[in-house]
Design an enzyme around this catalytic site. Sequence first.
Site, PDB file in Angstrom:
ATOM      1  N   ASP A   1      40.518   1.959  16.926  1.00 38.12           N
ATOM      2  CA  ASP A   1      41.340   3.081  17.319  1.00 38.12           C
ATOM      3  C   ASP A   1      41.834   2.761  18.729  1.00 38.12           C
ATOM      4  O   ASP A   1      41.202   1.997  19.446  1.00 38.12           O
ATOM      5  CB  ASP A   1      40.475   4.340  17.310  1.00 38.12           C
ATOM      6  CG  ASP A   1      41.192   5.511  17.933  1.00 38.12           C
ATOM      7  OD1 ASP A   1      42.296   5.816  17.483  1.00 38.12           O
ATOM      8  OD2 ASP A   1      40.648   6.105  18.870  1.00 38.12           O
TER       9      ASP A   1
ATOM     10  N   CYS B   1       0.843  -1.198   0.000  1.00 35.44           N
ATOM     11  CA  CYS B   1       0.000   0.000   0.000  1.00 35.44           C
ATOM     12  C   CYS B   1       0.876   1.245   0.000  1.00 35.44           C
ATOM     13  O   CYS B   1       0.633   2.199  -0.746  1.00 35.44           O
ATOM     14  CB  CYS B   1      -0.879   0.053   1.245  1.00 35.44           C
ATOM     15  SG  CYS B   1      -1.831  -1.424   1.534  1.00 35.44           S
TER      16      CYS B   1
HETATM   17  P1  ADP Z   1      45.693   7.713  18.561  1.00 38.53           P
HETATM   18  O1  ADP Z   1      45.759   7.159  17.186  1.00 38.53           O
HETATM   19  O2  ADP Z   1      46.155   6.712  19.562  1.00 38.53           O
HETATM   20  O3  ADP Z   1      44.356   8.281  18.889  1.00 38.53           O
HETATM   21  P2  ADP Z   1      46.803  10.349  17.932  1.00 38.53           P
HETATM   22  O4  ADP Z   1      46.811  10.196  16.465  1.00 38.53           O
HETATM   23  O5  ADP Z   1      45.806  11.265  18.518  1.00 38.53           O
HETATM   24  O6  ADP Z   1      46.765   8.917  18.654  1.00 38.53           O
HETATM   25  O7  ADP Z   1      48.263  10.833  18.397  1.00 38.53           O
HETATM   26  C1  ADP Z   1      49.418  10.079  18.078  1.00 38.53           C
HETATM   27  C2  ADP Z   1      50.615  10.439  18.882  1.00 38.53           C
HETATM   28  O8  ADP Z   1      50.986  11.797  18.645  1.00 38.53           O
HETATM   29  C3  ADP Z   1      50.409  10.352  20.373  1.00 38.53           C
HETATM   30  O9  ADP Z   1      50.616   9.065  20.850  1.00 38.53           O
HETATM   31  C4  ADP Z   1      51.491  11.326  20.884  1.00 38.53           C
HETATM   32  O10 ADP Z   1      52.728  10.703  20.911  1.00 38.53           O
HETATM   33  C5  ADP Z   1      51.535  12.388  19.817  1.00 38.53           C
HETATM   34  N1  ADP Z   1      50.716  13.561  20.153  1.00 38.53           N
HETATM   35  C6  ADP Z   1      49.601  13.986  19.521  1.00 38.53           C
HETATM   36  N2  ADP Z   1      49.134  15.113  20.071  1.00 38.53           N
HETATM   37  C7  ADP Z   1      49.956  15.409  21.110  1.00 38.53           C
HETATM   38  C8  ADP Z   1      50.023  16.460  22.097  1.00 38.53           C
HETATM   39  N3  ADP Z   1      49.104  17.436  22.141  1.00 38.53           N
HETATM   40  N4  ADP Z   1      51.015  16.432  22.992  1.00 38.53           N
HETATM   41  C9  ADP Z   1      51.927  15.464  22.960  1.00 38.53           C
HETATM   42  N5  ADP Z   1      51.932  14.452  22.076  1.00 38.53           N
HETATM   43  C10 ADP Z   1      50.976  14.427  21.152  1.00 38.53           C
HETATM   44 MG    MG Z   2      42.283   8.880  18.912  1.00 41.26          MG
END
Ligand code: ADP
Ligand code: MG
Length: 704
Positions: A393, A20
């Site tokens: 993740d 319908c």
């Molecule tokens: P995940 O994939 O585990 O979520 P991210 O991609 O967010 O990790 O970050 C990867 C890496 O980059 C972290 O493990 C850290 O070593 C570094 N990192 C990212 N942002 C920061 C920050 N604001 N201060 C210090 N280290 C950072």
């Molecule tokens: Mg992350």
Amino acid sequence: MAATIDRCELPVAGMDCADCAAKVERVLGRLDGVEQAHVSLSAERATVVFHPGRVSVAAMTRAIEALGYKVPSRPGLRAAPRTSEIISGLFVVAIAAVVMFGLLAERLGLVDGASRLVPAPVAIAAVLLGGFPIFRRVALALRARTVTPHALMTLGIIGALTIGEYGAAAVIVFFMRFADFLDGYAAGRARQALKELVALQPLEARVIRDGVEVEVAAEDLRFGETVLVKPGERIPVDGTVLWGRASVNQAPITGESVPVDREAGQTVLAATVNLDGVLRVRADHVGSDSTFGRIVRLVEEAESYKSRAQRFADRVTAYYIPVVAAAAAMAWLIRGSTTAAVAVLVVSCSCGIALATPVAVVAAVGRAARRGVLIKGGTALEALARADVLLLDKTGTLTLGQPHVTGVYPAGGRSPEDVLGIAASAERYSEHPIAAAIVAAARPIAGGSDAAGVAEVEVSSGRGVVMRDGAERVIVGSRRLIAEQGLEVPHILDDQGRALETRGQTAVFVAQAGTVFGVIAVADAPRPGVADALAALRTLGIRQITMLTGDNARVAQDIAERLGVDYQAELLPEDKIRIVRRLQAEGHTVAMVGDGINDAPALAQADAGIAMGTATAAALEAADVALLKDDWRLVPEAVRMSRRAFGVIRQNLLGTLAYNVIGITLATLGWLPPVLAAAAQVIPDFLILMNSGRLLRVAARPDR
Ligand code: ADP
Ligand code: MG
């Protein structure tokens, strides 16, 4: 042509099978000036996009009413079956019972001539009266130039009457009405999940306007208003608590049975229940814009989804009516058997095929929503059911995403306080959880002395932060960032970092004035229940489970080994998207679990992006599946529910198809008398009803 486009919603009452709804949709779509029409059976509503200059709402209403349905001015009131329909129904039941009894008695040799128990005029009256509601719909559809499966059956009844099989015609009408009833019942069962949900809708609200408390209908609330919620009342909006404290039962949205405490500054969700306090809440999202409103919409829209299998079935159905007509003609012209032709027409009518997908999808999505799993429609449900690769993740998904500083290791004669303080002065500008941990750890020492104006800060995603203050440069982040900035990590800090990483802790390096002078250890606690959930997913046949992380390979290895999954480390956000794309190109269906904020792009790229524990309206946009509470058990549960739904859909479609092929073949060969054909015609409907009922039952089971 720059014509304006408008959109309207019309309530439609009286539709009782998916066919319908499809019919109304077709007829609306054919009107000149209608751009797009969608009809939802469970919401009993037509949504039309149209050119106001070329077609009017009144014209659409007329088109719907010409098909025999109603457009009530007040929606939501289901038309009760008319008394005449009930009486004609009972009449035809009685006659059919006598005829069937007679046929049976004669076949068993009990009463001779029992099949002529019902006089012809009575049988004819039963056919005309009992079949009237269906004949009327067929006629109205024909007038709108649509041929429905019921039209074939009506032809069959006319055939039976012309060869004088009046009793058989009455029996056919009986089963036709019965099948209709079953279809309506099956659709109603599926709609039940939606109705249960809508019943939670807050209807009234207390709002403070000009300093006085007034009661209003919840739909009249406006964004930004202050709402008062007393103990025992349902919170009418998504909002922020301005004042007060209460425990709130969030079960209606998240499925979480333990109440949560809410006080000023925290958010509350519409349709949850204030158990014991008085709250003043600022309305942030009202009505259909609230999380609850979106959930209801999602479940409603789930129905219009066409699975791949259903699309295939629809293509087959397009050839169906001509094929059936040809088979009937063959039986009649070539084999010279009107009885066989009638049987073909009668056995082929099954409205059930149109129900196969929507009933199962609505049931599954509705049930899942009640459990705190928001599946964004049939596409997401199907992707989840087909998924063979799962990507994870790390931060915020496998771990809680609330890291804390576990140690500070200085070098070159600097103090730990120095390292933390300088790191924090740069991390203030980052929103990464690691940054929050460092700022929090530095708070007792730094005190706020670092208020100096800052020239330039660069937050580099997946790496860290670079702050320039004149010629001075502060760098806080991963090894990769340090290297990219052209610096070198001194040996003892490098060794220290490695030692931390093999223990699963993240090493954050801190540099100032061209020298790396410290490393900060940051650790995040794993989320509970991950290992069990992954084991459950493996038993569900998801073989490939890989963790994707931007963190260091040693940290990744430590966690991956504990969970027994593969990993890829030191990835930048764009690497994650590339990995998803590559897997898809290899023919995999990719599910990905992320925390919904960081990983939005990769989640969007995945076939089934699952966002963890984020009961916000915004997260619902990004993910295909949103888990409204932080509970890993929901992930395998969501996969299980979707698999079950698609199992049921496949069975529904295959069963109906097989039934039709066998039925039509037998009928064409004359091996199926019309009365048996009529009885057999309800089999697919029964199958779909029982199968989908099973789905509702199993998914409803509280904990697994
Ligand atoms: P995940 O994939 O585990 O979520 P991210 O991609 O967010 O990790 O970050 C990867 C890496 O980059 C972290 O493990 C850290 O070593 C570094 N990192 C990212 N942002 C920061 C920050 N604001 N201060 C210090 N280290 C950072
Ligand atoms: Mg992350």
